[in-house]
Design a protein around this motif. Structure first.
Motif, PDB file in Angstrom:
ATOM      1  N   LEU A   1       0.940  -1.243   0.075  1.00  0.00           N
ATOM      2  CA  LEU A   1      -0.062  -0.082  -0.059  1.00  0.00           C
ATOM      3  C   LEU A   1       0.706   1.200  -0.009  1.00  0.00           C
ATOM      4  O   LEU A   1       0.715   2.152   0.695  1.00  0.00           O
ATOM      5  CB  LEU A   1      -0.941  -0.157   1.374  1.00  0.00           C
ATOM      6  N   GLY A   2       2.064   1.303  -0.812  1.00  0.00           N
ATOM      7  CA  GLY A   2       2.865   2.494  -0.933  1.00  0.00           C
ATOM      8  C   GLY A   2       2.329   3.226  -1.883  1.00  0.00           C
ATOM      9  O   GLY A   2       1.409   3.305  -2.559  1.00  0.00           O
ATOM     10  N   TYR A   3       3.222   4.633  -2.110  1.00  0.00           N
ATOM     11  CA  TYR A   3       2.839   5.579  -2.925  1.00  0.00           C
ATOM     12  C   TYR A   3       2.882   4.688  -4.521  1.00  0.00           C
ATOM     13  O   TYR A   3       3.407   3.756  -4.673  1.00  0.00           O
ATOM     14  CB  TYR A   3       3.855   6.670  -3.174  1.00  0.00           C
TER      15      TYR A   3
ATOM     16  N   SER B   1      -8.257  12.101 -10.866  1.00  0.00           N
ATOM     17  CA  SER B   1      -9.684  12.205  -9.931  1.00  0.00           C
ATOM     18  C   SER B   1     -10.616  12.666 -10.723  1.00  0.00           C
ATOM     19  O   SER B   1     -11.204  13.786 -10.652  1.00  0.00           O
ATOM     20  CB  SER B   1      -9.379  12.937  -8.661  1.00  0.00           C
TER      21      SER B   1
ATOM     22  N   LEU C   1     -16.206   6.621  -7.606  1.00  0.00           N
ATOM     23  CA  LEU C   1     -14.973   6.036  -7.656  1.00  0.00           C
ATOM     24  C   LEU C   1     -13.681   6.933  -7.843  1.00  0.00           C
ATOM     25  O   LEU C   1     -12.647   6.528  -7.348  1.00  0.00           O
ATOM     26  CB  LEU C   1     -14.719   4.849  -8.787  1.00  0.00           C
ATOM     27  N   ARG C   2     -14.096   8.043  -8.546  1.00  0.00           N
ATOM     28  CA  ARG C   2     -13.318   9.087  -8.714  1.00  0.00           C
ATOM     29  C   ARG C   2     -12.221   8.677  -9.621  1.00  0.00           C
ATOM     30  O   ARG C   2     -10.873   8.641  -9.219  1.00  0.00           O
ATOM     31  CB  ARG C   2     -12.590   9.636  -7.626  1.00  0.00           C
TER      32      ARG C   2
ATOM     33  N   ASP D   1      -1.613  16.398  -4.483  1.00  0.00           N
ATOM     34  CA  ASP D   1      -2.095  15.453  -3.524  1.00  0.00           C
ATOM     35  C   ASP D   1      -1.651  14.211  -3.682  1.00  0.00           C
ATOM     36  O   ASP D   1      -1.786  13.250  -2.948  1.00  0.00           O
ATOM     37  CB  ASP D   1      -3.687  15.402  -4.091  1.00  0.00           C
ATOM     38  N   PHE D   2      -0.330  14.120  -4.302  1.00  0.00           N
ATOM     39  CA  PHE D   2       0.345  12.906  -4.321  1.00  0.00           C
ATOM     40  C   PHE D   2      -0.215  11.738  -4.942  1.00  0.00           C
ATOM     41  O   PHE D   2       0.023  10.503  -4.452  1.00  0.00           O
ATOM     42  CB  PHE D   2       0.945  12.609  -2.903  1.00  0.00           C
ATOM     43  N   GLY D   3      -1.138  12.083  -5.854  1.00  0.00           N
ATOM     44  CA  GLY D   3      -1.780  10.815  -6.679  1.00  0.00           C
ATOM     45  C   GLY D   3      -2.921  10.126  -5.937  1.00  0.00           C
ATOM     46  O   GLY D   3      -3.376  10.557  -4.724  1.00  0.00           O
ATOM     47  N   LEU D   4      -3.677   9.479  -6.562  1.00  0.00           N
ATOM     48  CA  LEU D   4      -4.883   8.703  -6.236  1.00  0.00           C
ATOM     49  C   LEU D   4      -4.545   7.599  -5.246  1.00  0.00           C
ATOM     50  O   LEU D   4      -3.546   7.046  -5.425  1.00  0.00           O
ATOM     51  CB  LEU D   4      -5.800   8.334  -7.323  1.00  0.00           C
ATOM     52  N   SER D   5      -5.508   7.112  -4.554  1.00  0.00           N
ATOM     53  CA  SER D   5      -5.674   6.088  -3.798  1.00  0.00           C
ATOM     54  C   SER D   5      -5.277   4.885  -4.732  1.00  0.00           C
ATOM     55  O   SER D   5      -6.108   4.731  -5.704  1.00  0.00           O
ATOM     56  CB  SER D   5      -6.778   5.719  -2.999  1.00  0.00           C
ATOM     57  N   ILE D   6      -4.525   3.607  -4.252  1.00  0.00           N
ATOM     58  CA  ILE D   6      -4.464   2.649  -4.987  1.00  0.00           C
ATOM     59  C   ILE D   6      -5.551   1.696  -5.116  1.00  0.00           C
ATOM     60  O   ILE D   6      -6.114   0.968  -6.239  1.00  0.00           O
ATOM     61  CB  ILE D   6      -3.053   1.809  -4.576  1.00  0.00           C
ATOM     62  N   ILE D   7      -6.494   1.733  -4.217  1.00  0.00           N
ATOM     63  CA  ILE D   7      -7.686   0.801  -4.004  1.00  0.00           C
ATOM     64  C   ILE D   7      -8.647   1.012  -5.132  1.00  0.00           C
ATOM     65  O   ILE D   7      -8.939   0.057  -5.937  1.00  0.00           O
ATOM     66  CB  ILE D   7      -8.237   0.605  -2.746  1.00  0.00           C
ATOM     67  N   PRO D   8      -9.100   2.090  -5.342  1.00  0.00           N
ATOM     68  CA  PRO D   8     -10.121   2.414  -6.298  1.00  0.00           C
ATOM     69  C   PRO D   8      -9.610   2.217  -7.723  1.00  0.00           C
ATOM     70  O   PRO D   8     -10.256   1.716  -8.596  1.00  0.00           O
ATOM     71  CB  PRO D   8     -10.737   3.658  -6.189  1.00  0.00           C
TER      72      PRO D   8
ATOM     73  N   GLU E   1       7.983   7.114   3.343  1.00  0.00           N
ATOM     74  CA  GLU E   1       6.871   6.279   3.526  1.00  0.00           C
ATOM     75  C   GLU E   1       7.394   5.108   4.285  1.00  0.00           C
ATOM     76  O   GLU E   1       8.603   4.877   4.407  1.00  0.00           O
ATOM     77  CB  GLU E   1       6.042   5.752   2.163  1.00  0.00           C
TER      78      GLU E   1
ATOM     79  N   GLY F   1      -0.276   4.617   0.379  1.00  0.00           N
ATOM     80  CA  GLY F   1      -1.236   4.538  -1.012  1.00  0.00           C
ATOM     81  C   GLY F   1      -2.683   4.474  -0.691  1.00  0.00           C
ATOM     82  O   GLY F   1      -3.554   4.590  -1.338  1.00  0.00           O
TER      83      GLY F   1
ATOM     84  N   ARG G   1      -3.942   7.193   0.582  1.00  0.00           N
ATOM     85  CA  ARG G   1      -4.144   8.718   0.354  1.00  0.00           C
ATOM     86  C   ARG G   1      -5.233   9.097   1.190  1.00  0.00           C
ATOM     87  O   ARG G   1      -6.201   9.736   0.686  1.00  0.00           O
ATOM     88  CB  ARG G   1      -4.402   9.152  -1.180  1.00  0.00           C
TER      89      ARG G   1
END
Lengths: 478, 478
Positions: free
Chosen positions: A150-152, A186, A329-330, A352-359, B126, B328, B330
């Motif tokens: 779950l990193g960047y 997003s 979901l964005r 914003d350092f990018g989107l969450s990995i999960i969606p 991180e 990750g 976010r």
């Protein structure tokens, strides 16, 4: 949202006074700040205005708040801010900044929807719960809980999603590209924001459609851009107008929403597409193609994308899941030359350092699953059904008072009102009757137009919503 | 990332030529655009430079690219852009915009990490995979796949997460607040971005720590802010310096990272916290408290937050999951007066329309689960262990050549190098030896400092990484 407990031993006004005192003590309303008006609080707490007036009187007697006629009720500075301590002038900060607030009508609509969830919503540009693939996504998530690191993420977005989009863009939009030319964003909103902040400079002239949802986005003004208009008829913009604007104002970029345009629903004709691409490549002018609606085409044959016809690399292509799957979901994407993708990815890291990995994982799996095709088919059928319900209701309730062009795809219905009613009054009357729509001036059009978005309301609400609107309109004519 | 197939019948250079031709035809490199230098492509494709030279020769012979001595290799305009068609000058667009690119050292580090995943990473802020609660989150996601409506979320963020944060902030940070004073953001980064864009105006003076990670963020310059410095010693900033800057430059806001500061690891002493709050409330000056590291306190007792001691409502509090759970995801948050939360939520709607609902659900569930407390405890122990490994290696390899203050929490180790080596040279030598760290000048310090972040590397990599660094350093001294 908190409301007083009607079964409590404490009176309603005492509960409200306690509640407000607590919030003030938490710093939510700092010393010197304005409390919301009595009317608003009464609406929010679902009580009579007199109850709020009693609560205010109680707080005033304790020295917690101060009211001055004509300037509202404020948190006391004497009680909470022991001299010589000062609270920052937060309201001045809130009014500052180079980034502009949203348009007043849009803020009013959002506020109305927040305070009254029973409003019938013809304003929000999103799908109703039954149109979104909620079950399909839940099944995919249940089967594939996220188990990797779950990193960047890669600044351009998760690689598996970009790879899935390479296939999607080729199969559904005729666009041949590679994962390194794709930026995950997003939604379309962030693509537009990045373009206006990073590729254009204050003072630059750009062309937008007229009417256009771009006009509803103060981000264009926040970036200091000068907006020039390309009138839209039922076949979209006139390509030659681009040349005229270029000669006159040296426009630097053209923003188009060619398929089932927001707000008009217009589809840019194939013949105009070709002329448009000839003209922009002759001028060396980039075009932003925002393409969120093409797959809703009711006949099942999505119109060609400009990008697929673009032989000179002049089109920045923007797509999104928001209007064809789920806005929550964005997930959106941009296809652009590598130098542009890298520039925007770099800037986005700072924002914003990018989107969450999960969606991103969920979106990639959904795109590649067997659910995607059937979902689109069901969506198209349902949207057409809702559009037809809307037309039926409008004809029944307002025949002779309106004019429109029937859209062949998308989620928006653009309607000219023959009676002349100021936009603000019509919006307030509509809210009173229990529906919201968006007045046309939000999109830069003359007064007297309304955008009804028919994807968000449930099918069974459409007739009722239009009858409420008709009541509001007729009340204002008579 | 594509690489030629060494088992293919085609030669490596033919494969590379085919691949580049395909990418050019997709518009990734538009007519007239510069291709990456041969050296870079050779590194990326893992081949000798001569192989790339052969591929270029092939493409040149087909008229697809053109090379001119001293100005690199470009995609032909004659082949791809049939006259009189023109491609937009994308490189000029990429260099435009009011939003500035990232610092060169940071782009170099990102590029090195992207091209060589075997580098030992003392640069990324991180947690390593084994420190993140990946399994716990996978279990929660498996149990609670998202099944509610996937529509747009409340502009301030999902209500259940904001409610979970009310408890978290009270229990862990001594902050009493309500869900309507909380804004969910894409990590601390987005909170800072919103503050600089929406609450401050170009030309405003602000105070930041010296050294400070804020200095590494061109977003401050992009917003046109003037930065003034508060020197940090091992007990943090000197509160009286704030008064001096206020008198001299009318600073409008102070940015602090009081707990295990990035990059120095310093902890603002309790006595200074009190004086600082007295001074800022005397001046009516707002403070942004960025607090990502407090829960990593190795003794298990997190330092008090400024916000919990703030009686005048002067502190904007920022927190995040990135350094205590998973970057990750976010997920970050801000606690602020309601007028500020509403202003920033409104602006954020225009920029990206808010965060995805799914990670917000996951984060809220994790916060309220029985996993959260034990996870934090394990994290603290592991981070202290890694810090100790780092110190042991540094003492073994570089004793007498470095000076440092041992941090009592956080993930950063700030190290003064006694030999004088220019930052850029040291970074390049380190990359050659197989490690990355961040040169101190990125944080605005004088040359001769290095930030080692010890959370990202695996425990077993730390000794090797430091011995590589020592090799690089010693090679430059001799």
């Amino acid at each position: 949202m908190w409301k007083p407990d009607r079964n409590s031993k404490k009176t309603l006004y005492e509960q409200i006074a306690d509640y407000l005192e607590q919030r003030i003590s938490y710093g939510e309303f700092p010393p010197g700040s304005l409390l919301p008006p009595e009317r608003k609080l009464a609406e929010q707490f679902d009580v009579n205005r007199s109850t709020v007036i009693s609560a205010f009187a109680e707080l005033r007697s304790m020295g917690i708040i101060e009211s001055r006629i004509g300037s509202g009720t404020r948190v006391s500075t004497s009680k909470w801010g022991a001299t010589p301590k000062h609270t920052p002038n937060w309201s001045r900060f809130a009014e500052g900044g180079s980034f502009l607030p949203n348009l007043p009508f849009l803020r009013r609509i959002r506020e109305a929807l927040t305070h009254n969830p029973t409003l019938i919503d013809f304003a929000s540009g999103e799908l109703s719960a039954d149109l979104a693939p909620t079950n399909e996504i839940a099944v995919l998530m249940g089967k594939n809980a996220y188990t990797s690191y779950l990193g960047y993420v890669n600044p351009q977005g998760a690689t598996p999603l970009r790879e899935a989009l390479v296939d999607y863009l080729n199969n559904y939009r005729g666009i041949r590209t590679t994962e390194s030319s794709i930026l995950i964003t997003s939604g379309s909103q962030q693509s537009l924001f990045l373009i206006t902040q990073c590729l254009l400079s204050p003072g630059d002239a750009v062309a937008i459609e007229d009417p256009s949802y771009c006009y509803s986005l103060p981000m264009f003004q926040s970036a200091g851009l000068r907006l020039f208009r390309l009138p839209v008829d039922k076949h979209g913009v006139q390509p030659e107008d681009i040349r005229t604007l270029y000669k006159k104002h040296r426009i630097k970029m053209v923003f188009l929403n060619p398929n089932y345009q927001n707000p008009t629903g217009a589809l840019l004709s194939e013949e105009r597409r070709k002329r448009l691409l000839d003209i922009i490549s002759e001028l060396g002018l980039p075009v932003v193609e925002d393409d969120p609606y093409s797959l809703t085409s009711y006949d099942g044959i999505p119109p060609l994308s400009l990008k697929s016809m673009d032989t000179t690399g002049s089109v920045l292509y923007i797509g999104s899941f928001s209007k064809i799957a789920a806005s929550g979901l964005r997930i959106g994407w941009m296809v652009a030359p590598r130098s542009i993708v890298e520039r925007l990815a770099d800037a986005r890291q700072q924002m914003d350092f990018g989107l969450s990995i999960i969606p991103q994982q969920v979106a990639g799996q959904f795109l590649q699953s067997d659910y995607f095709g059937p979902h689109l088919e069901r969506l198209r059928i349902q949207l057409q059904f809702k559009r037809d319900l809307l037309i039926e209701s409008l004809e029944k309730e307002l025949s002779g008072l309106i004019e429109y062009v029937v859209p062949a795809g998308g989620i928006h219905f653009w309607c000219k009102l023959i009676p002349s009613i100021p936009d603000g009054i019509l919006l307030e009357e509509s809210i009173k009757k229990g529906i919201v729509m968006v007045p046309g001036s939000v999109y830069g059009s003359d007064s007297g137009y309304v955008r009804f978005t028919f994807a968000r309301a449930k099918s069974e609400e459409i007739a009722l919503g239009i009858s409420r609107f008709a009541e509001a309109l007729r009340g204002l004519i008579e």
